[in-house]
Design a protein around this motif. Sequence first.
Motif, mmCIF file in Angstrom:
data_model
loop_
_atom_site.group_PDB
_atom_site.id
_atom_site.type_symbol
_atom_site.label_atom_id
_atom_site.label_comp_id
_atom_site.label_asym_id
_atom_site.label_seq_id
_atom_site.Cartn_x
_atom_site.Cartn_y
_atom_site.Cartn_z
ATOM 1 N N CYS A 80 -3.333 88.482 58.722
ATOM 2 C CA CYS A 80 -4.445 88.975 59.522
ATOM 3 C C CYS A 80 -4.472 88.258 60.868
ATOM 4 C CB CYS A 80 -5.767 88.794 58.788
ATOM 5 S SG CYS A 80 -5.975 89.990 57.464
ATOM 6 N N VAL A 81 -4.913 89.006 61.879
ATOM 7 C CA VAL A 81 -5.016 88.498 63.244
ATOM 8 C C VAL A 81 -6.444 88.724 63.722
ATOM 9 C CG1 VAL A 81 -4.257 88.822 65.639
ATOM 10 C CG2 VAL A 81 -2.598 88.993 63.765
ATOM 11 N N ILE A 82 -7.051 87.684 64.276
ATOM 12 C CA ILE A 82 -8.361 87.821 64.911
ATOM 13 C C ILE A 82 -8.250 87.277 66.331
ATOM 14 C CG2 ILE A 82 -10.802 87.210 64.881
ATOM 15 C CD1 ILE A 82 -10.613 86.853 61.852
ATOM 16 N N LEU A 83 -8.384 88.165 67.318
ATOM 17 C CA LEU A 83 -8.431 87.726 68.717
ATOM 18 C C LEU A 83 -9.892 87.449 69.033
ATOM 19 C CD1 LEU A 83 -5.868 90.118 70.458
ATOM 20 C CD2 LEU A 83 -5.496 87.920 69.297
ATOM 21 N N ASP A 84 -10.242 86.180 68.970
ATOM 22 C CA ASP A 84 -11.641 85.751 69.029
ATOM 23 C C ASP A 84 -12.002 85.106 70.360
ATOM 24 O OD1 ASP A 84 -9.992 83.491 68.134
ATOM 25 O OD2 ASP A 84 -11.862 82.441 67.733
ATOM 26 N N VAL A 85 -11.828 85.838 71.441
ATOM 27 C CA VAL A 85 -12.250 85.304 72.735
ATOM 28 C C VAL A 85 -13.769 85.341 72.872
ATOM 29 C CG1 VAL A 85 -10.053 85.902 73.819
ATOM 30 C CG2 VAL A 85 -11.970 87.501 73.974
ATOM 31 N N VAL A 86 -14.439 86.107 72.018
ATOM 32 C CA VAL A 86 -15.893 86.111 71.868
ATOM 33 C C VAL A 86 -16.173 86.123 70.363
ATOM 34 C CG1 VAL A 86 -16.429 87.244 74.069
ATOM 35 C CG2 VAL A 86 -15.995 88.645 72.043
ATOM 36 N N LYS A 87 -17.431 86.147 70.004
ATOM 37 C CA LYS A 87 -17.830 86.013 68.599
ATOM 38 C C LYS A 87 -17.344 87.186 67.746
ATOM 39 C CE LYS A 87 -21.891 84.700 65.915
ATOM 40 N NZ LYS A 87 -23.323 84.380 66.001
ATOM 41 N N VAL A 88 -16.771 86.830 66.593
ATOM 42 C CA VAL A 88 -16.380 87.786 65.558
ATOM 43 C C VAL A 88 -17.081 87.341 64.280
ATOM 44 C CG1 VAL A 88 -14.480 88.703 64.164
ATOM 45 C CG2 VAL A 88 -14.139 88.284 66.624
ATOM 46 N N THR A 89 -17.936 88.212 63.735
ATOM 47 C CA THR A 89 -18.727 87.891 62.556
ATOM 48 C C THR A 89 -18.315 88.802 61.415
ATOM 49 O OG1 THR A 89 -20.582 87.287 63.986
ATOM 50 C CG2 THR A 89 -21.079 87.685 61.654
ATOM 51 N N ILE A 90 -18.025 88.209 60.260
ATOM 52 C CA ILE A 90 -17.630 88.968 59.072
ATOM 53 C C ILE A 90 -18.609 88.605 57.956
ATOM 54 C CG2 ILE A 90 -15.785 89.429 57.414
ATOM 55 C CD1 ILE A 90 -13.792 88.546 59.627
ATOM 56 N N GLY A 91 -19.324 89.610 57.440
ATOM 57 C CA GLY A 91 -20.413 89.400 56.490
ATOM 58 C C GLY A 91 -19.977 89.071 55.076
ATOM 59 N N ASP A 92 -20.938 88.589 54.309
ATOM 60 C CA ASP A 92 -20.733 88.160 52.920
ATOM 61 C C ASP A 92 -19.997 89.218 52.102
ATOM 62 O OD1 ASP A 92 -22.295 85.959 53.596
ATOM 63 O OD2 ASP A 92 -24.064 86.655 52.498
ATOM 64 N N GLY A 93 -19.045 88.760 51.295
ATOM 65 C CA GLY A 93 -18.373 89.612 50.336
ATOM 66 C C GLY A 93 -17.388 90.609 50.902
ATOM 67 N N THR A 94 -17.118 90.542 52.186
ATOM 68 C CA THR A 94 -16.176 91.483 52.799
ATOM 69 C C THR A 94 -14.752 91.122 52.414
ATOM 70 O OG1 THR A 94 -17.618 92.158 54.587
ATOM 71 C CG2 THR A 94 -15.257 92.250 55.029
ATOM 72 N N GLN A 95 -13.953 92.159 52.135
ATOM 73 C CA GLN A 95 -12.548 91.987 51.772
ATOM 74 C C GLN A 95 -11.692 92.721 52.793
ATOM 75 O OE1 GLN A 95 -11.842 93.098 47.707
ATOM 76 N NE2 GLN A 95 -13.637 92.008 46.981
ATOM 77 N N ILE A 96 -10.691 92.016 53.295
ATOM 78 C CA ILE A 96 -9.847 92.546 54.359
ATOM 79 C C ILE A 96 -8.399 92.508 53.899
ATOM 80 C CG2 ILE A 96 -9.093 92.180 56.737
ATOM 81 C CD1 ILE A 96 -11.923 91.136 57.333
ATOM 82 N N GLY A 97 -7.740 93.667 53.947
ATOM 83 C CA GLY A 97 -6.372 93.809 53.471
ATOM 84 C C GLY A 97 -5.356 93.144 54.386
ATOM 85 N N PRO A 98 -4.089 93.140 53.953
ATOM 86 C CA PRO A 98 -3.040 92.493 54.735
ATOM 87 C C PRO A 98 -2.778 93.211 56.050
ATOM 88 C CG PRO A 98 -2.094 93.704 52.897
ATOM 89 C CD PRO A 98 -3.580 93.754 52.725
ATOM 90 N N GLY A 99 -2.426 92.427 57.048
ATOM 91 C CA GLY A 99 -2.013 92.971 58.331
ATOM 92 C C GLY A 99 -3.128 93.578 59.160
ATOM 93 N N VAL A 100 -4.370 93.307 58.828
ATOM 94 C CA VAL A 100 -5.490 93.827 59.615
ATOM 95 C C VAL A 100 -5.596 93.022 60.910
ATOM 96 C CG1 VAL A 100 -8.022 94.046 59.690
ATOM 97 C CG2 VAL A 100 -6.736 94.757 57.647
ATOM 98 N N GLN A 101 -5.900 93.735 61.999
ATOM 99 C CA GLN A 101 -6.097 93.091 63.296
ATOM 100 C C GLN A 101 -7.519 93.358 63.778
ATOM 101 O OE1 GLN A 101 -2.878 93.609 66.167
ATOM 102 N NE2 GLN A 101 -1.639 94.481 64.509
ATOM 103 N N ILE A 102 -8.230 92.293 64.090
ATOM 104 C CA ILE A 102 -9.599 92.356 64.598
ATOM 105 C C ILE A 102 -9.529 91.855 66.032
ATOM 106 C CG2 ILE A 102 -11.951 91.510 64.268
ATOM 107 C CD1 ILE A 102 -11.183 91.148 61.256
ATOM 108 N N LEU A 103 -9.689 92.769 66.984
ATOM 109 C CA LEU A 103 -9.305 92.504 68.368
ATOM 110 C C LEU A 103 -10.514 92.532 69.296
ATOM 111 C CD1 LEU A 103 -6.200 94.889 68.322
ATOM 112 C CD2 LEU A 103 -6.290 92.449 67.731
ATOM 113 N N ALA A 104 -11.167 91.399 69.477
ATOM 114 C CA ALA A 104 -12.319 91.318 70.377
ATOM 115 C C ALA A 104 -11.890 91.200 71.838
ATOM 116 C CB ALA A 104 -13.212 90.137 69.993
#
Length: 182
Positions: A80-104
């Motif tokens: 997983c990739v998170i481009l966190d130049v600003v806030k990235v919030t992931i809530g309780d119990g969340t499941q994220i599969g392989p290779g997911v990109q979260i691009l802020a």
Amino acid sequence: MLAGELYIAEGPELAADDQRNSEWLDRYNATQTRTRAEAHVLLRENLGSVGDGAYIRPPFHCDYGYNVHLGDGVFLNFNCVILDVVKVTIGDGTQIGPGVQILAADHPRDPAQRREGLEFGRPIVIGRNVWIGGGALIMPGVTIGDDVIIGAGSVVTRDIPDGATAVGNPARARNPAPTPER
């Protein structure tokens, strides 16, 4: 940067933050054999906040780490990739599969501003009890509600309301069919 305004990703402060995060990523990604408890200690060392039981399977990549906020029981699978130049919030119990990109991180649409090296970020919020399938892309500024399913390989460019299922490129939200009573 943190306010979402245009900035240049160079300079001594951001370079030092990048170096510190790169050293941490080297340690975090160095082995698959540490226990979840050991990994949790490392996550709390670098990320903005980490809820109880949150876990990220290495390898993992992020820009700075300090803008990533994980709720209780959050799980991110391999690569997983998170481009966190600003806030990235992931809530309780969340499941994220392989290779997911979260691009802020984002870039100006004006070519002159891009030539100057300017960029900006837009915060991402992912609600509670969300399931994001492998290879999905979450684009800058998106809010995903609680109890959402994002299909594998989907590209999320718009907000997704609570309880919806979103699939495709761009991802389109549809509300789930009501569950029949038994």
